[in-house]
Scaffold this motif. Structure first.
Motif, PDB file in Angstrom:
ATOM      1  N   VAL A  42      31.786  42.425  34.624  1.00  0.00           N
ATOM      2  CA  VAL A  42      32.638  42.880  35.466  1.00  0.00           C
ATOM      3  C   VAL A  42      33.766  42.865  36.363  1.00  0.00           C
ATOM      4  O   VAL A  42      34.379  43.386  36.083  1.00  0.00           O
ATOM      5  CB  VAL A  42      31.513  43.946  35.587  1.00  0.00           C
ATOM      6  CG1 VAL A  42      32.516  45.291  35.966  1.00  0.00           C
ATOM      7  CG2 VAL A  42      30.279  44.488  34.379  1.00  0.00           C
ATOM      8  N   LYS A  43      33.319  41.869  37.520  1.00  0.00           N
ATOM      9  CA  LYS A  43      34.295  41.731  38.460  1.00  0.00           C
ATOM     10  C   LYS A  43      35.305  41.043  37.787  1.00  0.00           C
ATOM     11  O   LYS A  43      36.596  41.218  38.408  1.00  0.00           O
ATOM     12  CB  LYS A  43      33.053  41.203  39.401  1.00  0.00           C
ATOM     13  CG  LYS A  43      33.983  40.390  40.456  1.00  0.00           C
ATOM     14  CD  LYS A  43      33.384  39.122  41.317  1.00  0.00           C
ATOM     15  CE  LYS A  43      33.980  39.031  42.704  1.00  0.00           C
ATOM     16  NZ  LYS A  43      33.092  38.309  43.430  1.00  0.00           N
ATOM     17  N   ASP A  44      34.737  39.967  37.092  1.00  0.00           N
ATOM     18  CA  ASP A  44      36.047  38.935  36.763  1.00  0.00           C
ATOM     19  C   ASP A  44      36.967  40.387  35.997  1.00  0.00           C
ATOM     20  O   ASP A  44      38.441  39.847  35.781  1.00  0.00           O
ATOM     21  CB  ASP A  44      35.745  37.623  35.625  1.00  0.00           C
ATOM     22  CG  ASP A  44      34.300  37.077  36.602  1.00  0.00           C
ATOM     23  OD1 ASP A  44      34.888  36.942  38.020  1.00  0.00           O
ATOM     24  OD2 ASP A  44      34.338  36.152  35.944  1.00  0.00           O
ATOM     25  N   TYR A  45      36.181  41.291  34.731  1.00  0.00           N
ATOM     26  CA  TYR A  45      36.975  42.293  33.963  1.00  0.00           C
ATOM     27  C   TYR A  45      38.212  42.786  35.238  1.00  0.00           C
ATOM     28  O   TYR A  45      39.701  43.484  34.802  1.00  0.00           O
ATOM     29  CB  TYR A  45      35.996  42.864  33.102  1.00  0.00           C
ATOM     30  CG  TYR A  45      37.635  43.344  31.849  1.00  0.00           C
ATOM     31  CD1 TYR A  45      37.512  42.722  31.432  1.00  0.00           C
ATOM     32  CD2 TYR A  45      38.079  44.943  32.505  1.00  0.00           C
ATOM     33  CE1 TYR A  45      38.816  43.628  30.273  1.00  0.00           C
ATOM     34  CE2 TYR A  45      38.885  45.620  31.705  1.00  0.00           C
ATOM     35  CZ  TYR A  45      38.657  44.547  30.762  1.00  0.00           C
ATOM     36  OH  TYR A  45      40.336  45.599  29.521  1.00  0.00           O
ATOM     37  N   LEU A  46      37.647  43.325  36.192  1.00  0.00           N
ATOM     38  CA  LEU A  46      38.546  44.463  37.415  1.00  0.00           C
ATOM     39  C   LEU A  46      39.264  43.460  38.125  1.00  0.00           C
ATOM     40  O   LEU A  46      40.485  44.359  38.006  1.00  0.00           O
ATOM     41  CB  LEU A  46      37.309  45.075  37.650  1.00  0.00           C
ATOM     42  CG  LEU A  46      36.772  46.020  37.240  1.00  0.00           C
ATOM     43  CD1 LEU A  46      35.495  46.541  37.950  1.00  0.00           C
ATOM     44  CD2 LEU A  46      36.983  47.094  36.954  1.00  0.00           C
ATOM     45  N   ILE A  47      39.206  42.211  38.159  1.00  0.00           N
ATOM     46  CA  ILE A  47      40.005  41.558  38.767  1.00  0.00           C
ATOM     47  C   ILE A  47      41.344  41.350  38.443  1.00  0.00           C
ATOM     48  O   ILE A  47      42.357  41.354  38.520  1.00  0.00           O
ATOM     49  CB  ILE A  47      38.936  40.380  39.486  1.00  0.00           C
ATOM     50  CG1 ILE A  47      38.443  40.720  40.391  1.00  0.00           C
ATOM     51  CG2 ILE A  47      40.540  39.063  40.092  1.00  0.00           C
ATOM     52  CD1 ILE A  47      37.654  39.320  41.266  1.00  0.00           C
ATOM     53  N   SER A  48      41.089  40.462  36.441  1.00  0.00           N
ATOM     54  CA  SER A  48      41.868  40.369  36.198  1.00  0.00           C
ATOM     55  C   SER A  48      42.774  42.704  35.438  1.00  0.00           C
ATOM     56  O   SER A  48      43.918  41.828  35.388  1.00  0.00           O
ATOM     57  CB  SER A  48      41.101  40.078  34.686  1.00  0.00           C
ATOM     58  OG  SER A  48      40.895  38.951  35.254  1.00  0.00           O
ATOM     59  N   HIS A  49      41.952  43.066  35.595  1.00  0.00           N
ATOM     60  CA  HIS A  49      43.151  44.354  35.315  1.00  0.00           C
ATOM     61  C   HIS A  49      42.907  45.740  36.156  1.00  0.00           C
ATOM     62  O   HIS A  49      42.126  46.501  36.477  1.00  0.00           O
ATOM     63  CB  HIS A  49      42.048  45.098  34.087  1.00  0.00           C
ATOM     64  CG  HIS A  49      42.587  43.761  32.921  1.00  0.00           C
ATOM     65  ND1 HIS A  49      41.901  43.118  32.834  1.00  0.00           N
ATOM     66  CD2 HIS A  49      43.092  43.992  31.456  1.00  0.00           C
ATOM     67  CE1 HIS A  49      41.874  42.125  31.690  1.00  0.00           C
ATOM     68  NE2 HIS A  49      42.627  42.981  30.914  1.00  0.00           N
ATOM     69  N   PRO A  50      43.478  45.175  37.327  1.00  0.00           N
ATOM     70  CA  PRO A  50      43.217  45.852  38.677  1.00  0.00           C
ATOM     71  C   PRO A  50      43.793  47.613  38.195  1.00  0.00           C
ATOM     72  O   PRO A  50      43.371  48.458  39.099  1.00  0.00           O
ATOM     73  CB  PRO A  50      43.818  45.830  39.558  1.00  0.00           C
ATOM     74  CG  PRO A  50      45.343  44.529  38.658  1.00  0.00           C
ATOM     75  CD  PRO A  50      44.602  44.133  37.643  1.00  0.00           C
ATOM     76  N   ASP A  51      44.722  48.111  36.949  1.00  0.00           N
ATOM     77  CA  ASP A  51      45.005  48.763  36.741  1.00  0.00           C
ATOM     78  C   ASP A  51      43.804  50.435  36.637  1.00  0.00           C
ATOM     79  O   ASP A  51      44.131  50.800  36.577  1.00  0.00           O
ATOM     80  CB  ASP A  51      45.718  48.823  36.022  1.00  0.00           C
ATOM     81  CG  ASP A  51      45.634  48.249  34.373  1.00  0.00           C
ATOM     82  OD1 ASP A  51      45.288  46.940  34.711  1.00  0.00           O
ATOM     83  OD2 ASP A  51      45.609  49.028  33.261  1.00  0.00           O
ATOM     84  N   ILE A  52      42.477  49.566  36.238  1.00  0.00           N
ATOM     85  CA  ILE A  52      41.321  50.590  35.825  1.00  0.00           C
ATOM     86  C   ILE A  52      41.560  51.052  37.408  1.00  0.00           C
ATOM     87  O   ILE A  52      41.071  51.979  37.128  1.00  0.00           O
ATOM     88  CB  ILE A  52      40.481  49.369  35.336  1.00  0.00           C
ATOM     89  CG1 ILE A  52      40.835  49.187  33.963  1.00  0.00           C
ATOM     90  CG2 ILE A  52      39.420  50.394  34.800  1.00  0.00           C
ATOM     91  CD1 ILE A  52      39.934  48.098  33.238  1.00  0.00           C
TER      92      ILE A  52
END
Length: 251
Positions: A42-52
């Motif tokens: 979850v952390k990696d995905y949010l860092i890669s997609h900060p627009d979320i």
């Protein structure tokens, strides 16, 4: 076709949500390694997609504004008499006007001084406008004392005469307190003995406290603030925006 990693992320988020609602016993079924793996994904995905995160913040702000608007409308509906037709307020403009604008103000508020012209111009352009002035002394003891004198002055003058008093006091130079309010009243020819006696009446303090409580219920966090219909407008938004809201209210 959905991306495998996104699909797993959705599943991981669902697991986390379920875990948050689960009993401690159910949550214990996940090993530390499993929890760490899910949190890492979850952390990696949010860092890669900060627009979320941006979208989440935007949606949260939108929901908060909706909730605040609904709460204010409920207060306006419940306290309509105190807001629009209290016996402790000044009414200027057309006392029988079809539309009403309520202003919460402080005599030491610089923005209120600048917004004074907005009220004057609105009255000139809208002969059907009724304006209610509510003392909202939030800028210190001097503001409270000025409001007490102004409230007592309403026992002697009203309408255009009080509007003149209000303008003189609000535009007086320097910090405005009891002395400036008394000087303005004297300049206006008020009965000074009666004025000071009325200003000392505990009822005025109680009613000013009531206005402050009303402002808090409406979530008014700055002056000037306005009530137009079932809407609260915070800040010196200017002539054009206030006129637009009054025009909308007529419709």
């Amino acid at each position: 076709m959905s991306h495998p990693r996104k699909t797993f992320l959705a599943a991981a988020l669902a697991v986390l949500a379920a875990t948050a609602l689960a009993t401690p016993l159910r949550a214990a079924e996940f090993s530390p390694a499993q929890k760490s793996e899910i949190e890492g994904i979850v952390k990696d995905y949010l860092i890669s997609h900060p627009d979320i995160l941006r979208d989440m913040a935007t949606e949260l702000e939108r929901k908060q504004k909706v909730e605040e608007t609904d709460a204010r409308r409920a207060v306006i509906a419940h306290a309509a008499k105190d807001i629009f037709n209290s016996d402790f307020q000044a009414v200027i403009g057309n006392p029988n006007g079809k539309v009403t604008l309520v202003e919460f103000f402080d005599y030491n508020c610089g923005y209120c001084k600048r917004a004074l012209g907005d009220l004057s111009n609105l009255m000139k352009a809208n002969p059907d406008l009724r304006i209610v002035l509510k003392d909202f002394p939030v800028l210190g003891a001097d503001s409270v004392e000025a409001a007490q004198i102004a409230s007592a002055a309403r026992n002697q003058i009203s309408g255009e005469k009080f509007w003149e008093f209000h303008q003189k006091l609000l535009t007086a130079k320097g910090h405005i307190g009891k002395d400036q309010a008394l000087a303005t009243a004297k300049e206006m020819g008020l009965d000074m003995a009666k004025l000071q006696k009325d200003a000392a009446d505990p009822e005025i303090k109680d009613k000013l406290a009531g206005v402050l409580k009303l402002g808090d219920a409406l979530a008014i966090n700055g002056t000037p603030s306005y009530v137009v219909g079932d809407e609260v407008v915070v800040g010196a938004v200017g002539y054009d925006e206030l006129k637009a809201k009054l025009d909308a209210l007529r419709k």
